[in-house]
Design a protein around this motif. Structure first.
Motif, PDB file in Angstrom:
ATOM      1  N   HIS A 103      67.639  16.252  49.578  1.00 37.05           N
ATOM      2  CA  HIS A 103      67.087  15.216  48.869  1.00 37.05           C
ATOM      3  C   HIS A 103      65.725  15.838  48.477  1.00 37.05           C
ATOM      4  CE1 HIS A 103      70.539  12.449  49.286  1.00 37.05           C
ATOM      5  NE2 HIS A 103      70.359  12.877  50.559  1.00 37.05           N
ATOM      6  N   THR A 104      65.619  16.970  48.186  1.00 39.23           N
ATOM      7  CA  THR A 104      64.154  17.490  48.125  1.00 39.23           C
ATOM      8  C   THR A 104      63.929  18.626  47.188  1.00 39.23           C
ATOM      9  OG1 THR A 104      63.534  16.874  50.214  1.00 39.23           O
ATOM     10  CG2 THR A 104      62.079  18.344  49.316  1.00 39.23           C
ATOM     11  N   LYS A 110      63.614   9.043  50.373  1.00 37.73           N
ATOM     12  CA  LYS A 110      62.555   9.595  49.448  1.00 37.73           C
ATOM     13  C   LYS A 110      61.144   8.847  49.869  1.00 37.73           C
ATOM     14  CE  LYS A 110      64.535   8.944  44.780  1.00 37.73           C
ATOM     15  NZ  LYS A 110      64.684   8.215  43.506  1.00 37.73           N
ATOM     16  N   THR A 111      60.242   9.840  49.651  1.00 37.34           N
ATOM     17  CA  THR A 111      58.792   9.620  50.226  1.00 37.34           C
ATOM     18  C   THR A 111      57.948   9.151  49.261  1.00 37.34           C
ATOM     19  OG1 THR A 111      59.295  11.567  51.783  1.00 37.34           O
ATOM     20  CG2 THR A 111      56.900  10.877  51.430  1.00 37.34           C
ATOM     21  N   SER A 112      57.074   8.279  49.510  1.00 40.02           N
ATOM     22  CA  SER A 112      56.161   7.539  48.483  1.00 40.02           C
ATOM     23  C   SER A 112      54.683   7.813  49.366  1.00 40.02           C
ATOM     24  CB  SER A 112      56.129   6.137  48.342  1.00 40.02           C
ATOM     25  OG  SER A 112      55.540   5.673  47.290  1.00 40.02           O
ATOM     26  N   LEU A 113      53.724   8.343  48.778  1.00 41.39           N
ATOM     27  CA  LEU A 113      52.253   8.480  49.417  1.00 41.39           C
ATOM     28  C   LEU A 113      51.323   7.509  48.877  1.00 41.39           C
ATOM     29  CD1 LEU A 113      50.200  10.284  50.712  1.00 41.39           C
ATOM     30  CD2 LEU A 113      49.758  11.488  48.379  1.00 41.39           C
ATOM     31  N   TRP A 114      50.679   7.116  50.002  1.00 37.31           N
ATOM     32  CA  TRP A 114      49.671   5.841  49.542  1.00 37.31           C
ATOM     33  C   TRP A 114      48.379   6.284  50.459  1.00 37.31           C
ATOM     34  CZ3 TRP A 114      48.817   1.271  53.298  1.00 37.31           C
ATOM     35  CH2 TRP A 114      47.961   0.273  52.565  1.00 37.31           C
ATOM     36  N   GLU A 165      57.367  12.410  46.432  1.00 35.54           N
ATOM     37  CA  GLU A 165      56.991  13.663  46.865  1.00 35.54           C
ATOM     38  C   GLU A 165      58.035  14.623  46.861  1.00 35.54           C
ATOM     39  OE1 GLU A 165      53.654  14.504  48.105  1.00 35.54           O
ATOM     40  OE2 GLU A 165      53.461  12.602  46.877  1.00 35.54           O
ATOM     41  N   GLU A 166      59.280  14.234  46.902  1.00 33.56           N
ATOM     42  CA  GLU A 166      60.137  15.128  46.858  1.00 33.56           C
ATOM     43  C   GLU A 166      60.566  15.670  45.251  1.00 33.56           C
ATOM     44  OE1 GLU A 166      60.418  12.008  48.094  1.00 33.56           O
ATOM     45  OE2 GLU A 166      61.066  12.647  50.097  1.00 33.56           O
ATOM     46  N   THR A 167      60.363  14.958  44.301  1.00 33.67           N
ATOM     47  CA  THR A 167      60.669  15.352  42.981  1.00 33.67           C
ATOM     48  C   THR A 167      59.399  15.877  42.027  1.00 33.67           C
ATOM     49  OG1 THR A 167      60.397  13.159  42.240  1.00 33.67           O
ATOM     50  CG2 THR A 167      62.555  13.789  42.724  1.00 33.67           C
ATOM     51  N   LYS A 168      58.280  15.697  42.751  1.00 34.78           N
ATOM     52  CA  LYS A 168      56.908  16.359  42.041  1.00 34.78           C
ATOM     53  C   LYS A 168      57.342  17.722  41.682  1.00 34.78           C
ATOM     54  CE  LYS A 168      53.364  13.147  43.719  1.00 34.78           C
ATOM     55  NZ  LYS A 168      52.288  13.323  44.868  1.00 34.78           N
ATOM     56  N   PRO A 169      57.898  18.640  42.600  1.00 30.56           N
ATOM     57  CA  PRO A 169      58.019  19.902  42.282  1.00 30.56           C
ATOM     58  C   PRO A 169      58.979  20.142  41.243  1.00 30.56           C
ATOM     59  CG  PRO A 169      58.190  19.606  44.764  1.00 30.56           C
ATOM     60  CD  PRO A 169      58.358  18.278  44.061  1.00 30.56           C
ATOM     61  N   MET A 170      59.734  19.406  40.819  1.00 31.97           N
ATOM     62  CA  MET A 170      60.531  19.665  39.487  1.00 31.97           C
ATOM     63  C   MET A 170      59.841  19.959  38.240  1.00 31.97           C
ATOM     64  SD  MET A 170      63.726  19.624  40.728  1.00 31.97           S
ATOM     65  CE  MET A 170      64.990  19.509  39.622  1.00 31.97           C
TER      66      MET A 170
END
Lengths: 655, 655
Positions: free
Chosen positions: B299-300, B604-608, B92-97
């Motif tokens: 970290h986002t 870090k965040t992971s979506l399920w 979730e933190e790095t998708k916006p990159m």
């Protein structure tokens, strides 16, 4: 409870500290390395490595191909993960490869590669590997070095004691690490004990094409099944799995799963079970799982959803399954080249336990059991013990063999490889590893005929071995020369992802079978064109199919008009080159997918859904000739309601 | 028209064949390599490489970090591509990159890395790199070796003459390869000529944080802008871009863009344009583009959409832009360490053209022009020519420098590196490359102070250099010792993706600044927890937030119940380790995303999004201790309408 954890952590930490202090001193010894060692790993320009090493990528999801002794990375083969580099998992043809019963999954955790065998020797046809997270087994061709098949494993979770093959590649075997309700259901986690099951899955391999098909699943007690290896030679027909958490704990496992002094190695007579199911035994259970096959002729993968699996209850096949008590939470479970010794490495132990296959058979014959676990007979530890290696190290994990009567075991906590003699159990040599070694690999080590010249140690901790690269860094391997009595450390090389195990072989097994190009006259892709003369653009409602050719250094067609916002535009790119190593790539500005890299003779499809009017370029992404920078084209996108007709340019002429 | 193409192809092929025949004989010479050479590239275990090399990954989208002289790959830094290995582009933190004005794009084509400079010397703060396909520039930190910022470049297409920086990192410069309508509009491709524009974008760099901001875009004539380099020393304040397709052809470019005997190098006085825009010059144009910044403290990454860019019409700033005629479709455009020579490599030529900065200024002063192109003055070729290198090779592409008065140019068609003297233009040495070399790199070569010990040739064609790996293989680099009068080929090493250019530096520039861990007390992630004691699970409607801790070898919490089908479950994983090189990973069976790899001190965040009832395991994906295999947990998923309350287990105690 918390006190227990702290004690446990302190104990392990203190040991690791003691051992690593010992090693730190050893590092100074590197100064003594002679130029002789440099020559041993140096492969001069124009010369080639002696051996292949296929290292699992772990959390990269892929398989990496290295050369030995140089430690150079020749290729990353995408298996369970999307790979933007080639478009694997993004191109229309390969998306189905990552399909599962849960839907499309872009990643998995690839652990244990194993090369196909005939008569217990590596035959270089295929390499198998497991997806650890969402249980899957993959088969990779060793002629194209591409993934050809992935089968999902139902009723399994944490597909870790996988993927190992029997000595004629009759089966590739997959065991669950985590036990789960079978079938899955909504139940309290605290009712794990006696209710969860551990599925061990035997997947039959078609000998002509390599296609996989689940033959049966053995629903074992709810332990954790960690690693496995096939019997060979006299023990062919058996398979051995290490277990831990025979306590069947469901929380705080680092304490609760380390209570029993001994867990088990499960010995499975798969030939007996095969006979049982061939005679109609077993129970068909509804179970949804995906089976994905890539066809080299159509260059296309298809995914099929299966609905049923044949399960076997261990107690229904008496005489097929036994437990061998093995101390201290065994991790590695390895079988020597002759098939007599089954080596269980208790990861919290100082010693290595070796079971005897002959003794096991004798004890079974004598029906000498030490009770049972869920109806499965437990053999007496002393009855089956061949010997115990007093290693002097701590935390044995994995063992490989050199074919000359020696075994090599890695020790995670004491960071070393220990060489010992099969039969006498004496320690012959030990060498430090930097740091915290997990698996090791000797090419052919998991067969009847190891090629025991090099040993690769795959270390879990890297720290200061290389120039620093911030908090995150690659893991590290080390290569040792094991041709002499004493091991000699030759070289460190970083590895990609996290290697868990590897398979290796002599170069000559594969070099002559490696495919160089795909033949255009054998290309049966439904959207392939046999020559640039067949290039065209066709509209079918909102779908536009572009039959495009690439040849140095031109796209045909290279200008296209009449595309509209809201269209689904499929670029079917056929690379008409028929020379080795002339790929072309394709990408379109603003495309919400990766590029595709198309090999000579191949067709790949890339989808573009234009959202904005304008004139948008595409280009070749692989530098293909002196005129590569000229290999480009434009597409005009008009509004959705535009009445501009489809038109395009072929070799400078408008169509 | 077709005859022309065939002639062109035959010509190039015949030349390539002649040259490669010559080389084939040379390969036999490898037998003469002495052990001395092996020692030159051998880095013994425990020792470290001398230099860093940052190779672009091309179609991998990423940047790779190698050591010299060993050629070992230390890290792949994800930049423009999703990277399942670490979760970059999935978490979730790095998708916006990877957000752009076109939406989320999982890939780009990374071409030209350039290290930040102060006073014309490498300063080791950041490295910049371009996304070639959907135009973007990235900035990577050289303390964390992670991508910190990506800015999209509007009005651009095929962002190829990028990303090069000025000698105090005032600007990172990006030039379009393909000209397009600016602003984009629905128009016939055949009206390209005189209507399309080529945007050259100057992006200001904040000296404290490195943040990028588009200062202005120069809307140049509709040529293809291929490569660029900054002036330095006396030419600081100028920037040079090679062009091709000054014919402004839109189809069959391999023929139609090779008609003019000379294209141009564009000389841009950016200081003059900067002054012009600082005084209110230029035109604000609506233009949508993304600006993505990763904050090391939270970290986002956050993505902001910008709506406007300042454009400059070249004819509005007289005296700022000139064209230098340069023969044969120039590709590379390189500036020597003193800033006097601008080297244009005509890729269809045998010779190398060198322009003089002093002569250029003199010609400008004298107002001696040979007409203009779209109002931009064209200088006389002879007036600005410093010299021409009669190379004896064919197809010069790129040039680097050793700081001792020598230049090194790659020749694609004749597959060689040619060393020549600046000022006398005499050829000093030539060595074959295997095969078809593109870029080359000397660490610091693009600065006032090259570290001229090693030269790395990045070859486009690999063929038989390594053990075969099927039709698809890695590209290949070669390292030469250039410390003596003659170059000495040391070693071949495969490269990951397709390197287009590289940047390198001495190890000492970076080793002391490389970060080892993230400090937990500096972790400002909104879902971070400062210690395992703060671990908890919270429900907010259909969203469930799991504040989870990892520490060897335990997840807190490790059992969770009360999750329901249809929930969006966010695992916010904080790694509470504070030791170097103790990452933990996280994955959940059936999760439709990649794993995440969490560094010490990081969250870090992971979506399920669970879709099935059952009891599902998760585990640590990075082997972290002797009890790593015990680092696991279970989540119970109940039907959507279940009334089971949220509960979880902390250190063995149920909450």
């Amino acid at each position: 409870m918390k006190t227990n954890i702290i004690k446990n952590i302190l104990f392990i930490s203190a040991l690791a500290f003691l051992f690593s202090c010992g090693q730190a001193g050893d590092r100074g010894g590197n100064g003594a390395l002679s130029s002789n060692i440099a020559e041993k790993v140096y492969v001069a320009p124009g010369e080639r490595d002696e051996q292949y090493a296929f290292l699992s990528g772990g959390y990269s999801g892929n398989l990496t191909v290295y050369g030995l002794p140089s430690g150079r990375l020749f290729k990353e083969i995408p298996v369970f993960s999307q790979f933007p580099t080639s478009g694997y998992g993004y191109s229309e043809e390969t998306k189905p490869m990552l399909n599962t019963s849960f839907g499309f999954i872009p990643w998995d955790d690839l652990h244990h590669p194993d090369i196909s065998q005939t008569n217990g020797e590596l035959d270089g046809r295929w390499i198998f590997a497991n997806g650890n997270n969402t249980p899957r087994i993959a088969r990779i061709s060793l002629t194209t070095f591409e993934t050809e098949e992935i089968i999902e494993v139902p009723n399994s979770a944490g597909n870790h004691s996988s993927s190992f093959i029997t000595e004629n590649t009759e089966y590739v075997v997959a065991g669950t690490r985590f036990s789960v309700p079978v079938p899955q259901k909504d139940m309290p986690i605290s009712e794990y004990k006696a209710n969860f099951k551990g599925a061990l899955t035997f997947i039959a391999v078609d000998q002509e094409h390599g296609h996989m098909d689940i033959k049966f699943q053995l629903l074992m007690p709810g332990f954790n099944y960690d690693l496995s290896h096939p019997g060979r030679g006299k023990s062919h027909g058996w398979f051995f799995f290490s277990t831990y958490n025979t306590e069947e704990a469901n929380s705080l496992l680092e304490v609760n799963a380390s209570q029993n002094d001994k867990d088990f190695i499960a010995a499975i007579n798969w030939k007996k079970i095969e006979e049982y199911v061939n005679n109609g035994g077993g129970t068909k259970m509804p179970a949804k799982f995906a089976h994905n096959v890539y066809d080299e002729s159509t260059h296309t993968a298809t995914s099929t959803m299966k609905n049923e699996v044949l399960t076997v209850n261990p107690v229904d096949v008496p005489g097929a399954i036994y437990f061998l008590p093995t101390p201290k939470s065994p991790h590695g479970c390895d079988v020597d080249p002759n098939g007599e010794y089954i080596i269980g490495s208790g990861k919290l132990s100082a010693n290595i336990t070796v079971h005897s296959f002959d003794k096991m058979l004798a004890a079974i014959d004598a029906e000498k059991f030490d009770g049972d676990a869920y109806g499965i007979p437990i053999l007496n530890y002393d009855d089956v013990l061949a010997g115990s290696v007093q290693s002097g190290g701590l935390g044995p994990l994995h063992t490989e063999f050199d074919g000359k009567g020696n075994a090599y075991t890695t020790f995670f906590i004491s960071s070393e490889v220990v060489k010992w003699k099969l039969g006498t159990w004496e320690v012959v040599d030990r060498k430090p590893t930097y740091y915290s070694v997990g698996h090791l690999m000797i090419p052919g080590g998991n067969s009847r005929k190891p090629h025991g010249k090099y040993l690769v140690a795959m270390n879990k901790i890297t720290k200061d071995r290389y120039l620093p690269t911030g908090p995150e860094m690659e893991h590290s391997a080390q290569i040792y020369d094991i041709s002499g009595e004493k091991m000699e450390l030759l070289y460190d090389f970083p590895t990609h992802g996290e290697p868990h195990y590897a398979a290796g072989c002599d170069a000559e097994l594969l070099v002559n079978n490696s495919k160089k190009i795909y033949r255009i006259d054998e290309n049966n892709h439904p959207y392939a064109i046999k020559s640039p003369a067949e290039a065209r653009v066709e509209r079918d409602g909102k779908e536009v199919h572009i039959y495009m050719s690439t040849i140095r250094s031109h796209f045909t067609p290279d200008n296209i008009e009449g595309i509209k916002v809201g269209d689904k535009v499929y670029f079917h790119i056929t690379n008409h080159e028929q020379d080795f190593d002339v790929p072309h790539g394709f990408s379109m500005i603003g495309q919400r997918t990766s590029e595709i890299l198309v090999m000579p003779g191949q067709t790949k499809t890339s989808l573009w859904e234009p959202e904005r009017v304008g004139v948008w370029p595409f280009y070749c992404t692989d530098f293909c000739s002196a005129l590569h920078q000229e290999m480009q084209g434009y597409i005009r996108v008009s509004p959705a309601n535009s009445n501009i007709e489809l038109s395009y340019t072929l070799d400078g002429d408008d169509i």
